[in-house]
Write an enzyme that holds these catalytic residues in place. Structure first.
Site, PDB file in Angstrom:
ATOM      1  CD  GLU A 142      -2.754   0.919   2.612  1.00  0.00           C
ATOM      2  OE1 GLU A 142      -3.051  -0.205   3.076  1.00  0.00           O
ATOM      3  OE2 GLU A 142      -3.055   1.972   3.175  1.00  0.00           O
ATOM      4  CG  ASP A 146      -2.804   8.876   8.058  1.00  0.00           C
ATOM      5  OD1 ASP A 146      -2.784   7.662   8.306  1.00  0.00           O
ATOM      6  OD2 ASP A 146      -3.075   9.338   6.931  1.00  0.00           O
TER       7      ASP A 146
END
Ligand SMILES: Cc1ncc(COP(=O)(O)O)c(C=O)c1O
Lengths: 255, 402
Positions: free
Chosen positions: A46, A57
């Site tokens: 990924e 995040d």
């Protein structure tokens, strides 16, 4: 057949998907990192497309994004780096990132570049299911790209079923309600994992967020087809002198 | 006083899908879906409930001190040769318009059974207004604030702390309002059940822009009544308001949106000049994109990275603008102007010396454009004086010493 589907057709357990931000630790590390990941046993890769404001995040991936942008990474640059990567890399590759840079690049142009270079799927956490269905689905299908959606411990069963129906490739099960890199305990998540497993979704399931070592990887794999490691990998390579050696060691410590 | 509920059929209000024209929506990660969906499904029903409306109106009256006066500024009017009225949001409890929204949202949070309140703040006015209502209701309060803003708005940091709030510095990116908003959203992702996020402007995912605009709409509701009493007509020729995210402007424009004879004039922060590279004039510099889960105009690089804005006023230092304003810009319904740091400072001193009112630096941006409107002596102009200048004394003192 899409490489993601090929992978799940041949392997149903213990799949290791590793996340790394593109252009990190150094601008030209994108391909060497991918090569090493494949060489040492990652089943899927990924690649993060760095963004200035990555809402979902935590600080580690955020900092890697900032550093990649300072290194000069951009979507244009990324597609140049990926131009010939399929000559050597055959594992499935997913691009993960936020919608705004993709919109500026042009959604169709972006999808066309993904298909042309050999990307298999996309994770765009801030492209919600509804918008995808209303506006973008035919484009993704035209280019044969799988859009992977997330589910969380707070997602209702009805919505999980909707997401499963719309998803291709796999469903990304976020282990706890958190941003990436939070050290929440996997033990507390057993009931959620059991519930997911009992739903018998049509798509394979990979568990991500908070997977960082062998015990957490094994715990996730007990309930799913495999797991995704991001923050722990970024931490391992951020100051690595020998990228290949570090990556080898990291994967061996997990698998 | 009544919260505007019925806006169906309007060209400018939000539609059923959460859009203003092509702007708006809810571009949220799945982690936020349950919270945002809970709000979306419940907010109109809660706002329309007579018990809620009564509690809201009572607190605005007895606690905030509403209606805020609409003051005919005589000496300012003489100078600009028109009838200039100031909507005195600076006289609200806590010193700005922000409290109209925080009162509404804390009542809503209580009805949703939330126990913990988070907020972002730029100038600290929204943080103070949030900490205030949390003290009032006995709820835990956490405020995210850019570390740059913590330095330039120290008095407001102390006020929040005295009110019992925890102020957490945002240290990523430009370390201002945008980054404080990122941190608040991350907190909400990590606390998905018991927490309500009180956004301070008409930004963020649907239904926030619409909900905040409705709480702030009390500003234009009062303006209409007050103008009717003072001039015999509820309609001014112009309404001016500064725009950061755009909540005081949304409130001041709300009841005039469909009355096209009223000229709406949002004023953005030009910083050191629109093309100086140090600006926050989003309508001039922005392109459509997604910021804080809303499709709107935002300042960004060619590669879609969000640009760090600049303004002398922390409350306007934001690289986006609410989707309502993006729509007003795109349709031409509003005439977007901007004012530089220096022009805002000059306007602040002018108002102070002419009227004995020290305005917030944010509000001074709106005042700075009075001179460009080509006003006629019969014109009725309303300027939304969104806040008072106490928090900006540090900047003003420096200016006097120059
Ligand atoms: C006095 C004042 N006016 C205006 C603003 C800008 O916010 P908005 O554009 O949402 O009205 C702020 C924000 O902090 C403020 O404190």
């Amino acid at each position: 057949m899409n490489r993601i589907d090929q992978l799940f057709a041949s392997k149903q357990t213990g799949i290791l998907n590793i996340y790394c931000t593109a252009g990190f630790p150094a601008l030209e590390d994108t391909l060497p990192v991918m090569t090493a990941l494949q060489a040492h046993g990652a089943d899927m890769i990924e690649l993060g497309m760095p963004f200035s404001d990555p809402l979902a995040d935590g600080p580690v991936i955020q900092d890697s994004s900032t550093r990649a942008l300072q290194n000069g990474m951009s979507l244009k640059k990324l597609f140049t780096q990926l131009k010939d990567f399929r000559k050597n890399i055959h594992v499935p590759v997913i691009l993960m990132g936020y919608l705004n840079p993709v919109m500026q690049f042009g959604i169709e142009q972006f999808l066309q570049q993904c298909a042309a270079t050999g990307v298999d799927g996309l994770i765009l956490p801030d492209l919600p299911m509804q918008e995808y269905e209303q506006e973008y689905r035919p484009l993704f299908e035209k280019y044969g790209l799988h859009l992977i959606f997330l589910v969380t411990p707070e997602t209702s069963e009805a919505r999980i079923r909707q997401i499963d129906a719309l998803s291709k490739g796999f469903v990304y099960a976020v282990s706890s309600s958190s941003t990436t890199g939070k050290d929440k305990d996997m033990k507390g998540q057993q009931a959620y994992f059991e519930r997911l497993k009992s739903l018998q979704l049509k798509n394979p399931v990979l568990i991500g967020f908070g997977i960082k070592d062998k015990p957490t990887f094994d715990a996730a794999c007990a309930y799913s087809n495999g797991a995704i490691i991001g923050t722990a990998f970024i931490k391992a390579v951020e100051n690595a002198k020998d990228l290949d050696g570090t990556i080898k060691q990291f994967i061996q410590s997990v698998k | 006083m009544e919260i505007a509920v019925n806006t169906k059929g309007s060209k400018y209000h939000v539609n059923e899908k959460g859009y203003y024209g092509s702007f708006g929506g809810a571009y949220i990660p799945e982690m936020l879906y349950p919270n945002v969906e809970e709000l979306r499904q419940n907010y109109m029903q809660i706002l329309g409930d007579p018990g809620f409306q009564q509690e809201f109106a009572q607190l605005l009256k007895d606690y905030v001190g509403r209606p805020s006066p609409l003051y005919l500024a005589k000496r300012l009017s003489e100078k600009y040769k028109a009838n200039i009225y100031l909507k005195r949001e600076d006289l609200n409890h806590t010193g700005a318009h922000k409290v109209n929204n925080t009162i509404g949202q804390i009542l809503l949070a209580q009805r949703l059974g939330k126990k913990r309140i988070i907020a972002e703040t730029g100038a600290g006015q929204h943080g103070v207004a949030t900490a205030t209502v949390c003290a009032l209701m006995g709820l835990e309060c956490i405020v995210y604030m850019g570390s740059v803003d913590i330095e330039r708005q120290a008095p407001n940091v102390a006020r929040m702390q005295m009110l019992g709030a925890t102020v957490i510095p945002a240290t990523s990116g430009s370390r201002t309002l945008k980054d404080a908003t990122n941190e608040a959203i991350r907190d909400w992702i990590n606390n998905p059940v018991d927490t309500h996020y009180i956004i301070g402007s008409v930004v963020g995912p649907h239904p926030y822009p619409d909900m905040v605009a409705r709480f702030q709409s009390v500003i234009s509701e009062e303006i209409k009544q007050q103008l009717q009493e003072k001039t015999g007509s509820p309609y001014p020729d112009y309404v001016l308001a500064c725009v950061g995210g755009g909540s005081n402007a949304a409130g001041a424009f709300f009841h005039f949106l469909d009355d096209e004879q009223v000229q709406l004039v949002p004023v953005e922060a030009a910083g050191k000049g629109v093309n100086s590279g140090f600006s926050a004039a989003t309508s001039q510099l922005g392109k459509p994109g997604v910021i804080h889960a809303s499709k709107t105009l935002l300042m960004q690089t060619e590669d879609g990275q969000i640009v760090e804005p600049h303004s002398i006023s922390a409350g306007l230092d934001y690289p986006g603008v609410g989707p309502l304003h993006a729509h007003l810009y795109e349709t031409g319904r509003a005439r977007f102007l901007n004012a530089t740091d220096d022009e805002a400072l000059e306007a602040a001193f002018e108002l102070t010396r002419l009227e004995g009112i020290i305005p917030a630096l944010e509000s001074s941006h709106a005042l700075a454009r009075l001179k460009d409107l080509n006003l006629k002596p019969s014109d009725v102009v309303v300027v939304c004086l969104s806040g008072r200048g106490d928090k900006d004394m540090g900047t003003y003192i420096k200016h006097m010493q120059k």
